[in-house]
Design a protein around this motif. Structure first.
Motif, PDB file in Angstrom:
ATOM      1  N   GLY A 161       0.794  -1.230   0.000  1.00  0.00           N
ATOM      2  CA  GLY A 161       0.000   0.000   0.000  1.00  0.00           C
ATOM      3  C   GLY A 161       0.816   1.265   0.000  1.00  0.00           C
ATOM      4  N   ALA A 162       0.119   2.375  -0.193  1.00  0.00           N
ATOM      5  CA  ALA A 162       0.647   3.743  -0.229  1.00  0.00           C
ATOM      6  C   ALA A 162       1.428   3.996  -1.523  1.00  0.00           C
ATOM      7  N   LYS A 163       1.951   5.216  -1.644  1.00  0.00           N
ATOM      8  CA  LYS A 163       2.632   5.611  -2.893  1.00  0.00           C
ATOM      9  C   LYS A 163       3.957   4.855  -3.031  1.00  0.00           C
ATOM     10  N   ASP A 188       3.699  -1.142  -3.684  1.00  0.00           N
ATOM     11  CA  ASP A 188       2.907   0.085  -3.511  1.00  0.00           C
ATOM     12  C   ASP A 188       1.424  -0.220  -3.739  1.00  0.00           C
ATOM     13  N   GLY A 189       0.589   0.760  -3.442  1.00  0.00           N
ATOM     14  CA  GLY A 189      -0.857   0.524  -3.499  1.00  0.00           C
ATOM     15  C   GLY A 189      -1.514   1.053  -4.756  1.00  0.00           C
ATOM     16  N   TYR A 190      -0.717   1.419  -5.761  1.00  0.00           N
ATOM     17  CA  TYR A 190      -1.305   1.977  -6.986  1.00  0.00           C
ATOM     18  C   TYR A 190      -1.041   1.039  -8.160  1.00  0.00           C
ATOM     19  N   PHE A 191      -1.784  -0.079  -8.166  1.00  0.00           N
ATOM     20  CA  PHE A 191      -1.614  -1.081  -9.226  1.00  0.00           C
ATOM     21  C   PHE A 191      -2.938  -1.217  -9.962  1.00  0.00           C
ATOM     22  N   CYS A 220      -2.717  -1.471   3.078  1.00  0.00           N
ATOM     23  CA  CYS A 220      -2.951  -0.049   3.361  1.00  0.00           C
ATOM     24  C   CYS A 220      -3.364   0.684   2.094  1.00  0.00           C
ATOM     25  N   LEU A 221      -4.613   0.457   1.675  1.00  0.00           N
ATOM     26  CA  LEU A 221      -5.105   1.035   0.420  1.00  0.00           C
ATOM     27  C   LEU A 221      -6.212   2.045   0.659  1.00  0.00           C
ATOM     28  N   GLY A 222      -6.523   2.330   1.929  1.00  0.00           N
ATOM     29  CA  GLY A 222      -7.680   3.161   2.259  1.00  0.00           C
ATOM     30  C   GLY A 222      -8.936   2.310   2.218  1.00  0.00           C
ATOM     31  N   ALA A 223      -9.971   2.775   2.921  1.00  0.00           N
ATOM     32  CA  ALA A 223     -11.242   2.025   2.974  1.00  0.00           C
ATOM     33  C   ALA A 223     -12.205   2.587   1.924  1.00  0.00           C
ATOM     34  N   PRO A 224     -13.024   1.768   1.286  1.00  0.00           N
ATOM     35  CA  PRO A 224     -13.199   0.330   1.490  1.00  0.00           C
ATOM     36  C   PRO A 224     -12.323  -0.529   0.570  1.00  0.00           C
ATOM     37  N   LYS A 225     -11.414   0.119  -0.179  1.00  0.00           N
ATOM     38  CA  LYS A 225     -10.618  -0.630  -1.160  1.00  0.00           C
ATOM     39  C   LYS A 225      -9.848  -1.785  -0.501  1.00  0.00           C
ATOM     40  N   GLN A 226      -9.224  -1.481   0.644  1.00  0.00           N
ATOM     41  CA  GLN A 226      -8.402  -2.520   1.293  1.00  0.00           C
ATOM     42  C   GLN A 226      -9.269  -3.681   1.804  1.00  0.00           C
ATOM     43  N   GLY A 256      -5.326   1.278   6.429  1.00  0.00           N
ATOM     44  CA  GLY A 256      -5.488   2.648   5.930  1.00  0.00           C
ATOM     45  C   GLY A 256      -4.195   3.425   5.767  1.00  0.00           C
ATOM     46  N   GLY A 257      -4.167   4.613   6.358  1.00  0.00           N
ATOM     47  CA  GLY A 257      -3.015   5.498   6.193  1.00  0.00           C
ATOM     48  C   GLY A 257      -1.829   5.146   7.076  1.00  0.00           C
ATOM     49  N   SER A 258      -1.862   3.980   7.740  1.00  0.00           N
ATOM     50  CA  SER A 258      -0.779   3.625   8.674  1.00  0.00           C
ATOM     51  C   SER A 258       0.587   3.539   8.006  1.00  0.00           C
ATOM     52  N   MET A 259       0.617   3.125   6.724  1.00  0.00           N
ATOM     53  CA  MET A 259       1.916   2.946   6.062  1.00  0.00           C
ATOM     54  C   MET A 259       2.675   4.278   6.024  1.00  0.00           C
ATOM     55  N   ASP A 260       1.924   5.379   5.779  1.00  0.00           N
ATOM     56  CA  ASP A 260       2.567   6.698   5.733  1.00  0.00           C
ATOM     57  C   ASP A 260       3.138   7.066   7.109  1.00  0.00           C
ATOM     58  N   VAL A 261       2.454   6.647   8.162  1.00  0.00           N
ATOM     59  CA  VAL A 261       2.933   6.932   9.523  1.00  0.00           C
ATOM     60  C   VAL A 261       4.148   6.044   9.825  1.00  0.00           C
ATOM     61  N   TYR A 308      -5.691  17.383  15.900  1.00  0.00           N
ATOM     62  CA  TYR A 308      -4.313  17.533  15.430  1.00  0.00           C
ATOM     63  C   TYR A 308      -4.244  17.246  13.934  1.00  0.00           C
ATOM     64  N   ARG A 309      -4.930  16.159  13.532  1.00  0.00           N
ATOM     65  CA  ARG A 309      -4.895  15.758  12.119  1.00  0.00           C
ATOM     66  C   ARG A 309      -5.557  16.829  11.240  1.00  0.00           C
ATOM     67  N   LEU A 310      -6.630  17.402  11.765  1.00  0.00           N
ATOM     68  CA  LEU A 310      -7.347  18.440  11.019  1.00  0.00           C
ATOM     69  C   LEU A 310      -6.452  19.675  10.834  1.00  0.00           C
ATOM     70  N   LYS A 355      -7.280  20.042   4.476  1.00  0.00           N
ATOM     71  CA  LYS A 355      -8.079  19.526   3.349  1.00  0.00           C
ATOM     72  C   LYS A 355      -9.120  18.517   3.805  1.00  0.00           C
ATOM     73  N   ARG A 356      -8.844  17.896   4.973  1.00  0.00           N
ATOM     74  CA  ARG A 356      -9.717  16.815   5.433  1.00  0.00           C
ATOM     75  C   ARG A 356     -11.010  17.322   6.057  1.00  0.00           C
ATOM     76  N   TRP A 357     -11.185  18.687   6.174  1.00  0.00           N
ATOM     77  CA  TRP A 357     -12.308  19.176   6.964  1.00  0.00           C
ATOM     78  C   TRP A 357     -13.656  18.664   6.454  1.00  0.00           C
ATOM     79  N   ARG A 358     -13.768  18.573   5.108  1.00  0.00           N
ATOM     80  CA  ARG A 358     -15.041  18.132   4.546  1.00  0.00           C
ATOM     81  C   ARG A 358     -15.362  16.700   4.989  1.00  0.00           C
ATOM     82  N   ARG A 359     -14.325  15.835   4.940  1.00  0.00           N
ATOM     83  CA  ARG A 359     -14.474  14.443   5.387  1.00  0.00           C
ATOM     84  C   ARG A 359     -14.834  14.400   6.865  1.00  0.00           C
ATOM     85  N   MET A 360     -14.121  15.256   7.645  1.00  0.00           N
ATOM     86  CA  MET A 360     -14.260  15.163   9.102  1.00  0.00           C
ATOM     87  C   MET A 360     -15.541  15.811   9.613  1.00  0.00           C
TER      88      MET A 360
END
Ligand code: UDP
Length: 236
Positions: A102-104, A129-132, A153-159, A179-184, A205-207, A212-217
């Motif tokens: 997963g991830a870039k 990587d997660g872009y195949f 780690c492909l994000g939900a619900p893809k993973q 999810g985003g754990s790979m980046d962490v 903190y993440r916000l 950019k995540r505000w719409r999601r959150m």
């Protein structure tokens, strides 16, 4: 129908995954948070995959609040990234191997390097990587590497779809959607300082870090609203 969480501590979750590896039993791990719950409300396939998983870990603080509202309190959060780190440590101790998917491009390799630095002896069976485009070659690469555990780690619900679609062909006892754990794990995204984590304010903190995540959150309080509604229904 709602997500059925496992009331487990981090230690219990890791022990249960390690036991599955020793006994060569399948163990699919999912880490739902409020966003998952909102998606699961309108996506029955996703909900079925979550509830059909052997370990359903409460990743978000709103899951803990919701569990209190409905009167079935969970003992605490088991975050995806915390679980990933704790499982990697347990795998290293027993000489078991891990595949990171997963991830870039390049991120899984950095995560592998950092995990090996903090857990001497950890065997990394492979990374991808997660872009195949095609999934079959990825499944084949994982099977050839024969890992004991796989982080997806492909994000939900893809993973979750990937784990369900290929669970039967993948020869891996433990598969975790993280999810985003790979980046962490790679050190590209920082987790909130301990203070924010302890106060259940990691989301704030993440916000601030990723506005950019505000719409999601902004939709997330809907999940607590749902929990209040279940409570009212339950009380009738
Ligand atoms: N990702 C991926 N393949 C895709 C889409 C996403 O590998 O086709 C990765 C993305 O690079 C990121 C992770 O999946 O590392 C999803 O991160 P996000 O923060 O959206 O997930 P969350 O932790 O919020 O579920």
């Amino acid at each position: 129908m709602t997500i059925l969480f496992d009331d487990v501590t981090m230690d219990e979750a890791v022990s249960s995954a390690m036991e599955s590896i020793r006994e060569e039993k399948r163990c699919r791990v999912v880490t739902p948070n409020a966003e998952f719950a909102l998606e699961a409300k309108k996506n029955p396939r996703f909900l079925n995959i979550l509830n059909g998983s052997e370990l359903v870990l409460a990743d978000g603080i709103s899951v803990i609040y919701a569990s209190r509202i409905v009167g079935r309190p969970l003992r605490g959060r088991v975050t995806g990234v915390g679980f990933a780190q704790a499982l990697a440590a347990a795998l290293a101790k027993e000489g078991k191997s891990l595949y990171l998917l997963g991830a870039k491009p390049g991120v899984a390799e950095s995560a592998a390097q950092r995990l090996q630095e903090s857990n001497p002896g950890l065997v990394i069976a492979g990374t991808h990587d997660g872009y195949f485009r095609e999934e079959a070659p990825v499944v084949e690469a994982i099977n050839t590497a024969r890992p004991d555990a796989l982080f997806v780690c492909l994000g939900a619900p893809k993973q979750e779809y990937f784990m369900e679609d290929h669970g039967g062909e993948l020869n891996v006892p433990v598969m975790a959607g993280l999810g985003g754990s790979m980046d962490v794990l790679a050190g590209n995204v920082k987790r909130a300082p301990a203070f924010f984590q302890k106060c259940g304010m990691e989301w704030l903190y993440r916000l601030c870090k990723e506005p950019k995540r505000w719409r999601r959150m902004a939709r997330l309080p809907l999940y607590l609203w749902d929990a209040l509604m279940w409570k009212r229904k339950g009380a009738k």
